[in-house]
Write a protein that holds these residues in place. Structure first.
Motif, PDB file in Angstrom:
ATOM      1  N   VAL A 129      53.822  38.633  45.787  1.00 13.96           N
ATOM      2  CA  VAL A 129      52.373  38.585  45.989  1.00 13.96           C
ATOM      3  C   VAL A 129      51.651  39.364  44.894  1.00 13.96           C
ATOM      4  CG1 VAL A 129      50.488  39.245  47.539  1.00 13.96           C
ATOM      5  CG2 VAL A 129      52.570  38.226  48.468  1.00 13.96           C
ATOM      6  N   MET A 130      52.194  40.512  44.509  1.00 15.67           N
ATOM      7  CA  MET A 130      51.541  41.318  43.481  1.00 15.67           C
ATOM      8  C   MET A 130      51.483  40.572  42.150  1.00 15.67           C
ATOM      9  SD  MET A 130      52.442  45.165  42.113  1.00 15.67           S
ATOM     10  CE  MET A 130      53.815  44.591  41.115  1.00 15.67           C
ATOM     11  N   VAL A 131      52.574  39.927  41.766  1.00 15.84           N
ATOM     12  CA  VAL A 131      52.593  39.161  40.520  1.00 15.84           C
ATOM     13  C   VAL A 131      51.601  38.006  40.592  1.00 15.84           C
ATOM     14  CG1 VAL A 131      53.998  37.635  39.095  1.00 15.84           C
ATOM     15  CG2 VAL A 131      54.939  39.803  39.883  1.00 15.84           C
ATOM     16  N   SER A 132      51.539  37.330  41.732  1.00 17.98           N
ATOM     17  CA  SER A 132      50.612  36.205  41.887  1.00 17.98           C
ATOM     18  C   SER A 132      49.166  36.659  41.753  1.00 17.98           C
ATOM     19  CB  SER A 132      50.828  35.529  43.244  1.00 17.98           C
ATOM     20  OG  SER A 132      52.143  35.025  43.363  1.00 17.98           O
ATOM     21  N   VAL A 133      48.829  37.768  42.404  1.00 22.38           N
ATOM     22  CA  VAL A 133      47.463  38.287  42.344  1.00 22.38           C
ATOM     23  C   VAL A 133      47.122  38.729  40.922  1.00 22.38           C
ATOM     24  CG1 VAL A 133      45.941  40.161  43.096  1.00 22.38           C
ATOM     25  CG2 VAL A 133      47.370  38.965  44.767  1.00 22.38           C
ATOM     26  N   ALA A 134      48.037  39.430  40.283  1.00 22.71           N
ATOM     27  CA  ALA A 134      47.779  39.935  38.927  1.00 22.71           C
ATOM     28  C   ALA A 134      47.594  38.793  37.941  1.00 22.71           C
ATOM     29  CB  ALA A 134      48.916  40.849  38.486  1.00 22.71           C
ATOM     30  N   GLY A 136      46.727  35.712  38.659  1.00 24.94           N
ATOM     31  CA  GLY A 136      45.509  34.977  38.997  1.00 24.94           C
ATOM     32  C   GLY A 136      44.254  35.667  38.502  1.00 24.94           C
ATOM     33  N   LEU A 137      44.136  36.957  38.791  1.00 22.47           N
ATOM     34  CA  LEU A 137      42.967  37.712  38.332  1.00 22.47           C
ATOM     35  C   LEU A 137      42.962  37.854  36.815  1.00 22.47           C
ATOM     36  CD1 LEU A 137      42.727  40.563  41.021  1.00 22.47           C
ATOM     37  CD2 LEU A 137      41.212  38.591  40.733  1.00 22.47           C
ATOM     38  N   GLY A 138      44.147  37.989  36.224  1.00 23.34           N
ATOM     39  CA  GLY A 138      44.226  38.078  34.772  1.00 23.34           C
ATOM     40  C   GLY A 138      43.761  36.797  34.100  1.00 23.34           C
ATOM     41  N   ALA A 139      44.138  35.649  34.673  1.00 21.67           N
ATOM     42  CA  ALA A 139      43.681  34.372  34.128  1.00 21.67           C
ATOM     43  C   ALA A 139      42.167  34.241  34.244  1.00 21.67           C
ATOM     44  CB  ALA A 139      44.372  33.226  34.858  1.00 21.67           C
ATOM     45  N   TRP A 140      41.616  34.680  35.390  1.00 19.26           N
ATOM     46  CA  TRP A 140      40.152  34.645  35.551  1.00 19.26           C
ATOM     47  C   TRP A 140      39.473  35.511  34.506  1.00 19.26           C
ATOM     48  CZ3 TRP A 140      36.821  38.721  36.432  1.00 19.26           C
ATOM     49  CH2 TRP A 140      35.495  38.377  36.708  1.00 19.26           C
ATOM     50  N   LEU A 141      40.024  36.700  34.266  1.00 20.78           N
ATOM     51  CA  LEU A 141      39.432  37.596  33.283  1.00 20.78           C
ATOM     52  C   LEU A 141      39.490  36.984  31.892  1.00 20.78           C
ATOM     53  CD1 LEU A 141      38.238  40.389  32.641  1.00 20.78           C
ATOM     54  CD2 LEU A 141      40.573  41.232  32.360  1.00 20.78           C
ATOM     55  N   ALA A 142      40.602  36.330  31.562  1.00 24.04           N
ATOM     56  CA  ALA A 142      40.724  35.687  30.256  1.00 24.04           C
ATOM     57  C   ALA A 142      39.677  34.597  30.080  1.00 24.04           C
ATOM     58  CB  ALA A 142      42.135  35.116  30.097  1.00 24.04           C
ATOM     59  N   TYR A 215      46.476  48.744  47.197  1.00 25.57           N
ATOM     60  CA  TYR A 215      46.657  49.230  45.825  1.00 25.57           C
ATOM     61  C   TYR A 215      45.341  49.132  45.057  1.00 25.57           C
ATOM     62  CZ  TYR A 215      51.759  48.763  46.419  1.00 25.57           C
ATOM     63  OH  TYR A 215      53.056  48.882  46.848  1.00 25.57           O
ATOM     64  N   LEU A 216      44.734  47.946  45.118  1.00 27.08           N
ATOM     65  CA  LEU A 216      43.493  47.709  44.384  1.00 27.08           C
ATOM     66  C   LEU A 216      42.340  48.515  44.969  1.00 27.08           C
ATOM     67  CD1 LEU A 216      43.758  43.856  43.780  1.00 27.08           C
ATOM     68  CD2 LEU A 216      44.246  45.708  42.176  1.00 27.08           C
ATOM     69  N   CYS A 217      42.394  48.760  46.276  1.00 26.64           N
ATOM     70  CA  CYS A 217      41.337  49.539  46.919  1.00 26.64           C
ATOM     71  C   CYS A 217      41.341  50.981  46.414  1.00 26.64           C
ATOM     72  CB  CYS A 217      41.506  49.500  48.432  1.00 26.64           C
ATOM     73  SG  CYS A 217      40.154  50.279  49.342  1.00 26.64           S
ATOM     74  N   VAL A 218      42.534  51.527  46.166  1.00 27.00           N
ATOM     75  CA  VAL A 218      42.616  52.882  45.608  1.00 27.00           C
ATOM     76  C   VAL A 218      41.924  52.924  44.251  1.00 27.00           C
ATOM     77  CG1 VAL A 218      44.180  54.649  44.711  1.00 27.00           C
ATOM     78  CG2 VAL A 218      44.717  53.487  46.862  1.00 27.00           C
ATOM     79  N   CYS A 242      42.890  46.288  36.764  1.00 30.05           N
ATOM     80  CA  CYS A 242      43.769  47.160  37.557  1.00 30.05           C
ATOM     81  C   CYS A 242      44.977  46.404  38.084  1.00 30.05           C
ATOM     82  CB  CYS A 242      42.980  47.789  38.703  1.00 30.05           C
ATOM     83  SG  CYS A 242      41.718  48.969  38.161  1.00 30.05           S
ATOM     84  N   SER A 243      44.787  45.128  38.428  1.00 33.98           N
ATOM     85  CA  SER A 243      45.927  44.333  38.898  1.00 33.98           C
ATOM     86  C   SER A 243      46.952  44.153  37.785  1.00 33.98           C
ATOM     87  CB  SER A 243      45.452  42.970  39.399  1.00 33.98           C
ATOM     88  OG  SER A 243      44.995  42.151  38.325  1.00 33.98           O
TER      89      SER A 243
END
Length: 309
Positions: A129-134, A136-142, A215-218, A242-243
């Motif tokens: 799940v962590m890899v998927s979220v990272a 996904g969000l990384g692609a959005w940021l790009a 994790y992201l909330c911290v 952060c992800s």
């Protein structure tokens, strides 16, 4: 074998080297100013979130063990997870706490292989799940930055993490297959029962999503306390960054991700038009918050008790 290849002192030395290298390319005085601007109430709130993180992770472990017909009381799961989290923070590699957790649980269980597999599968669920979220969000940021090639090129830590994990898993599976096909079949059977079957897949993904959210909330609480964002899009960009730090931390070459996380922050933050000192300060704040929140685990280390199965 892995221990002989990576002696503990080497990981400590590498951690220090990575931190010093990152500091060399930054204005350390600015990093200290950023750290001084963190809000103490938000830091305390982040530590409270870390408690929720341990509780949900312990519940996920208990659920996984139950799917494998291995008994694990929730109170014991919480205690052992705290101990494992503390050991992961202070010992090289970042996984020795989980190894110790599997060993201690197997001591008090009649199904020792199931107890070990429960820890392996529970961690696998979280990493997936962590890899998927990272990613996904990384692609959005790009896409938002309009520099996909540049972002991908500078995501060295995250890409290296995925490659290292794949190589390690394939290597371990190859060794296990060479030593005995029976164990490989047993592992595949347990993964199917505790992770890939219905409704286990829903429970695993849901609980792991909550853990990743903590994790992201911290990070988010620390960033809010430092005044790092003022609008939703900026907040989402910071969470995406952060992800990617979490993904970089998966590289098992340092102590609790120190050095790797800060180096990745120094590379990633400029991609979003943000100062690298801000990212490094946020990374250091996260590491300290997690370390402090894991200190209750030291109590269980001193007690020396192992869980009953």
């Amino acid at each position: 074998m892995l221990t002989r290849r990576w002696p503990p002192w080497l990981r400590w030395a590498l951690t220090l080297l990575l931190l010093l290298t990152t500091a060399w390319f930054l204005d350390v005085s600015v990093v200290w100013q950023e750290l001084a601007g963190f809000s103490l109430p938000m830091l305390l709130a982040a530590m409270v979130v870390s408690v929720l993180q341990v509780l949900v992770s312990a519940w996920r472990w208990r659920y996984t063990a139950g799917r494998l017909s291995v008994g694990l009381p929730f109170v014991v799961a919480v205690r052992e997870y705290y101990l494992a989290t503390f050991l992961n923070q202070v010992l090289p590699g970042g996984v020795l706490g989980d190894v110790n957790r599997a060993w201690r649980h197997s001591l008090g269980s009649a199904a020792r292989l199931g107890a070990v597999h429960a820890v392996m599968i529970e961690r696998l669920s979280g990493q997936m799940v962590m890899v998927s979220v990272a990613l996904g969000l990384g692609a959005w940021l790009a896409l938002q930055q309009g520099r996909i090639a540049g972002v991908v090129a500078d995501m060295g830590g995250g890409v290296a993490a995925v490659v290292v994990l794949i190589v390690v898993v394939l290597g371990l599976l190859a060794r296990l297959w060479a030593r005995g096909r029976g164990y490989v079949h047993a592992l595949r059977r347990d993964i199917r029962r505790a992770l890939l079957s219905w409704p286990a897949i829903v429970v695993q993904v849901s609980s792991s999503a909550v853990v990743v959210a903590t994790y992201l909330c911290v990070f988010a609480l620390l960033a809010v306390g430092a005044g790092y964002w003022s609008e939703p899009q900026q907040a989402l960009a910071l969470l995406a960054l952060c992800s990617l730090l979490l993904l970089a931390m998966a590289v098992p070459v340092s102590v609790a991700g120190w050095g790797v996380r800060e180096g990745a922050a120094a590379l990633l933050w400029p991609l979003a038009g943000l100062p690298p000192e801000q990212g490094v300060a946020l990374s250091v704040g996260y590491g300290l918050a997690v370390l402090i929140s894991s200190l209750p685990g030291a109590v269980f280390m001193v007690s020396g008790r192992h869980p009953a199965g």
